[in-house]
Design a protein around this motif. Structure first.
Motif, mmCIF file in Angstrom:
data_model
loop_
_atom_site.group_PDB
_atom_site.id
_atom_site.type_symbol
_atom_site.label_atom_id
_atom_site.label_comp_id
_atom_site.label_asym_id
_atom_site.label_seq_id
_atom_site.Cartn_x
_atom_site.Cartn_y
_atom_site.Cartn_z
ATOM 1 N N GLN A 51 -36.052 108.376 -66.564
ATOM 2 C CA GLN A 51 -34.846 108.768 -65.845
ATOM 3 C C GLN A 51 -34.427 110.148 -66.342
ATOM 4 N N ILE A 52 -33.662 110.833 -65.503
ATOM 5 C CA ILE A 52 -33.243 112.203 -65.834
ATOM 6 C C ILE A 52 -31.725 112.278 -65.919
ATOM 7 N N THR A 53 -31.240 112.855 -67.007
ATOM 8 C CA THR A 53 -29.810 113.118 -67.159
ATOM 9 C C THR A 53 -29.622 114.627 -67.223
ATOM 10 N N ALA A 54 -28.647 115.146 -66.491
ATOM 11 C CA ALA A 54 -28.519 116.612 -66.422
ATOM 12 C C ALA A 54 -27.083 117.050 -66.222
ATOM 13 N N ALA A 55 -26.825 118.284 -66.657
ATOM 14 C CA ALA A 55 -25.518 118.922 -66.408
ATOM 15 C C ALA A 55 -25.741 120.416 -66.207
ATOM 16 N N MET A 68 -14.860 121.504 -70.421
ATOM 17 C CA MET A 68 -14.146 122.660 -70.962
ATOM 18 C C MET A 68 -14.009 123.775 -69.948
ATOM 19 N N PHE A 69 -12.879 124.471 -70.072
ATOM 20 C CA PHE A 69 -12.653 125.723 -69.353
ATOM 21 C C PHE A 69 -12.475 126.771 -70.444
ATOM 22 N N LEU A 70 -13.347 127.773 -70.484
ATOM 23 C CA LEU A 70 -13.265 128.693 -71.616
ATOM 24 C C LEU A 70 -13.448 130.146 -71.210
ATOM 25 N N PRO A 71 -12.734 131.050 -71.911
ATOM 26 C CA PRO A 71 -12.981 132.472 -71.668
ATOM 27 C C PRO A 71 -14.337 132.843 -72.246
ATOM 28 N N GLU A 72 -15.066 133.687 -71.541
ATOM 29 C CA GLU A 72 -16.422 134.069 -71.968
ATOM 30 C C GLU A 72 -16.431 135.478 -72.573
ATOM 31 N N TYR A 73 -17.623 135.985 -72.776
ATOM 32 C CA TYR A 73 -17.808 137.293 -73.423
ATOM 33 C C TYR A 73 -17.375 138.448 -72.510
ATOM 34 N N GLY A 74 -17.598 138.284 -71.207
ATOM 35 C CA GLY A 74 -17.325 139.387 -70.273
ATOM 36 C C GLY A 74 -15.843 139.512 -69.941
ATOM 37 N N LYS A 75 -15.509 140.634 -69.318
ATOM 38 C CA LYS A 75 -14.132 140.855 -68.869
ATOM 39 C C LYS A 75 -13.863 139.971 -67.658
ATOM 40 N N HIS A 76 -12.742 139.279 -67.675
ATOM 41 C CA HIS A 76 -12.361 138.370 -66.583
ATOM 42 C C HIS A 76 -13.459 137.338 -66.313
ATOM 43 N N ARG A 109 -19.482 116.891 -67.875
ATOM 44 C CA ARG A 109 -20.366 115.930 -68.543
ATOM 45 C C ARG A 109 -21.630 115.726 -67.725
ATOM 46 N N PRO A 110 -22.715 115.378 -68.405
ATOM 47 C CA PRO A 110 -23.959 115.117 -67.678
ATOM 48 C C PRO A 110 -23.887 113.834 -66.861
ATOM 49 N N THR A 111 -24.709 113.765 -65.862
ATOM 50 C CA THR A 111 -24.849 112.539 -65.100
ATOM 51 C C THR A 111 -26.307 112.424 -64.651
ATOM 52 N N GLN A 112 -26.624 111.344 -63.927
ATOM 53 C CA GLN A 112 -28.054 111.079 -63.699
ATOM 54 C C GLN A 112 -28.560 111.525 -62.334
ATOM 55 N N GLY A 113 -29.794 112.021 -62.327
ATOM 56 C CA GLY A 113 -30.548 112.252 -61.105
ATOM 57 C C GLY A 113 -29.861 113.183 -60.132
ATOM 58 N N VAL A 114 -29.917 112.802 -58.844
ATOM 59 C CA VAL A 114 -29.403 113.651 -57.764
ATOM 60 C C VAL A 114 -27.917 113.962 -57.963
ATOM 61 N N CYS A 146 -23.314 139.253 -67.561
ATOM 62 C CA CYS A 146 -23.868 138.444 -66.465
ATOM 63 C C CYS A 146 -23.309 137.023 -66.441
ATOM 64 N N ASN A 147 -23.329 136.442 -65.258
ATOM 65 C CA ASN A 147 -22.958 135.039 -65.069
ATOM 66 C C ASN A 147 -24.217 134.198 -64.958
ATOM 67 N N GLY A 148 -24.414 133.307 -65.900
ATOM 68 C CA GLY A 148 -25.564 132.413 -65.837
ATOM 69 C C GLY A 148 -25.147 131.024 -65.385
ATOM 70 N N VAL A 149 -26.144 130.247 -65.028
ATOM 71 C CA VAL A 149 -25.978 128.803 -64.882
ATOM 72 C C VAL A 149 -26.996 128.194 -65.838
ATOM 73 N N HIS A 150 -26.551 127.312 -66.700
ATOM 74 C CA HIS A 150 -27.465 126.700 -67.667
ATOM 75 C C HIS A 150 -27.619 125.232 -67.322
ATOM 76 N N LEU A 151 -28.859 124.835 -67.153
ATOM 77 C CA LEU A 151 -29.142 123.450 -66.748
ATOM 78 C C LEU A 151 -29.604 122.666 -67.972
ATOM 79 N N HIS A 152 -28.764 121.732 -68.401
ATOM 80 C CA HIS A 152 -29.103 120.883 -69.557
ATOM 81 C C HIS A 152 -29.790 119.622 -69.049
ATOM 82 N N LEU A 153 -30.928 119.316 -69.651
ATOM 83 C CA LEU A 153 -31.718 118.176 -69.180
ATOM 84 C C LEU A 153 -32.154 117.311 -70.345
#
Ligand code: GLU
Ligand code: MG
Length: 448
Positions: free
Chosen positions: A130-134, A181-189, A196-201, A237-244
């Protein structure tokens, strides 16, 4: 003719939603109190809609042209309902993720959500996994009136975004997205929202929910918002990080092995080796626009080489930290983070492609060699060659070429989906190739 003179009230609407190959959510809406008549056969849809470029032009030629009809079939468990937020007069957000089917109910070969579901089922039936992802999302936020630039990660930056963040967390909770979490990042604005992670689709659906709810709160507050990978030439830059992570069918984690040097189990090593082997071609799906390549650069904490790193933010695949404080068990926390991803990608298509690559790695029994905790760009060319650490494509056309030359991935994906995708991306490259780097940033900042 009206039957009485009762004051009108707006009709609440529900939308059947498909998030397409370019990560844009589209659909059709009807009165919510008529949902029952749409549950089994859904509503109509048009094949060529899947050939839209981000520039809103249908790519020509595409496999569909003006022909054909489809249905959007709702997956009722995926419904998202968010009551009124900061704009009390806004119509409440209410949508249901849908699979695209033929009119006889057969799955449609170019539906990204169906592709992901099939791959998740294959993990279960062929690998017993099974796959768990966020998905973590970074974005730029600008209020209607100009605000000063605050320091990275600072309380001042948090306070500047706090009204927005508070509404966002409330809306995400209401939608069942389980925000963290809602957090300020490294970049301006620049801010980040995690859940939280959840499963599959449901994990890819959740990424769509995060994007659309974040956009909705920004719209209601009159803020400008962009998830685009780079919104200005000198912006962070704005990334999207996929945790699996992977579990067996009883839910026991299988990526972690305390005996292994970095904790990655044999199965996990094969899986990671598959993702890294196919990463240059995967970029066509995970970094799918010309502006994505302004982000996939060394020293951007994103990804520029195909390698695994332990806690290394320059690695395209990162072994995330686990916490042993208070005797917390490591195995359930242990996960891999795929970083060569941004929000111009379809979460369903990108996640499916990464899973296919990992599965191929397991099936081929690959050995994991491309590991480093250094900045891969700073290693000697010999060292990289020795380890099989290859550079990622430098542009979308290069990524598309890598995909075209990757028979295993081409074979694993439905031909109509690929044909549509290549048509769209080819047209998108043509539509944007005259733009300067600064114009390209501005162009995609508005689109995503
Ligand atoms: N902004 C970086 C990116 O483009 C990620 C920074 C971080 O590790 O949070 O992916
Ligand atoms: Mg971040």
């Amino acid at each position: 003719m009206s039957r009485n003179n009762e004051p009108l009230r707006p009709v609440a609407m529900t939308t059947l939603l498909t998030t397409d190959l370019i990560g844009v959510s589209r659909g059709r809406s009807f009165p919510s109190d008529e949902l029952d008549s749409y549950t089994s056969a859904g509503c109509g849809w048009v094949p060529a809609n899947s050939a839209l470029t981000p520039q809103d032009i249908i790519a020509e030629p595409n496999p569909w042209g003006a022909r054909g009809d489809l249905r959007l079939i709702p997956d009722l468990a995926s419904r998202v309902q968010v009551g009124n937020g900061p704009d009390a007069s806004a119509s409440p957000l209410d949508f249901i993720h849908a699979d695209i089917c033929e009119t006889d109910g057969q799955p449609w070969a170019a539906c990204p959500r169906t592709l992901l579901r099939n791959e998740v089922q294959r993990y279960a039936s062929e690998l017993g996994l099974q796959i768990t992802a966020a998905f973590e999302h970074e974005f730029n936020l600008h209020s209607a009136t100009a605000q000063p630039e605050r320091l990275a990660f600072s309380l001042q930056a948090q306070r500047q975004g706090a009204d927005f963040g508070g509404w966002l967390l409330s809306a995400l909770r209401a939608a069942g997205v389980e925000p963290e979490m809602f957090l300020p990042e490294y970049g301006k604005h620049q801010y980040e929202i995690t859940c939280r992670p959840t499963q599959g689709v449901a994990a890819a659906d959740r990424a769509v929910n995060v994007r659309e709810i974040t956009r909705e709160i920004a719209r209601q507050l009159g803020h400008g918002l962009s998830f685009a990978p780079k919104t200005a030439e000198h912006a962070v830059c704005n990334g999207v990080h996929l945790h699996l992570s992977l579990q067996d069918l009883d839910g026991a984690p299988v990526l972690y092995d305390p005996q292994s040097a970095n904790g990655l189990s044999r199965l996990g090593q094969r899986w990671a080796a598959g993702v890294l082997k196919y990463l240059p071609a995967l970029c066509a799906f995970t970094a799918p626009t010309p502006i994505s390549y302004a982000r996939l650069q060394p020293h951007h904490w994103s990804a520029s080489y195909a390698c695994l790193g332990q806690r290394n933010r320059e690695a395209s695949l990162r072994i995330c930290p686990t916490v042993s404080i208070g005797g917390k068990p490591v195995a359930p926390q242990y996960n891999l983070e795929f970083r060569a991803l941004d929000a111009t990608a379809s979460p369903h298509l990108a996640m499916a492609a990464v899973l296919i690559a990992g599965r191929l790695g397991i099936e081929q029994g690959l050995t994991l060699r491309a590991i480093t905790d250094e900045v891969p760009d700073e290693l000697s060319a010999e060292h990289r060659q020795d380890r099989g650490i290859v550079a990622l494509p430098a542009s979308l056309p290069q990524a598309l070429d890598c995909l075209r030359n990757c028979p295993e991935l081409l074979q694993a994906l439905p031909a109509p989906l690929l044909d549509t995708y290549f048509a769209v991306k080819h047209q998108e490259v043509k539509l944007t190739e005259h733009l300067t780097p600064a114009q390209l940033c501005e162009h995609y900042a508005h689109l995503y």
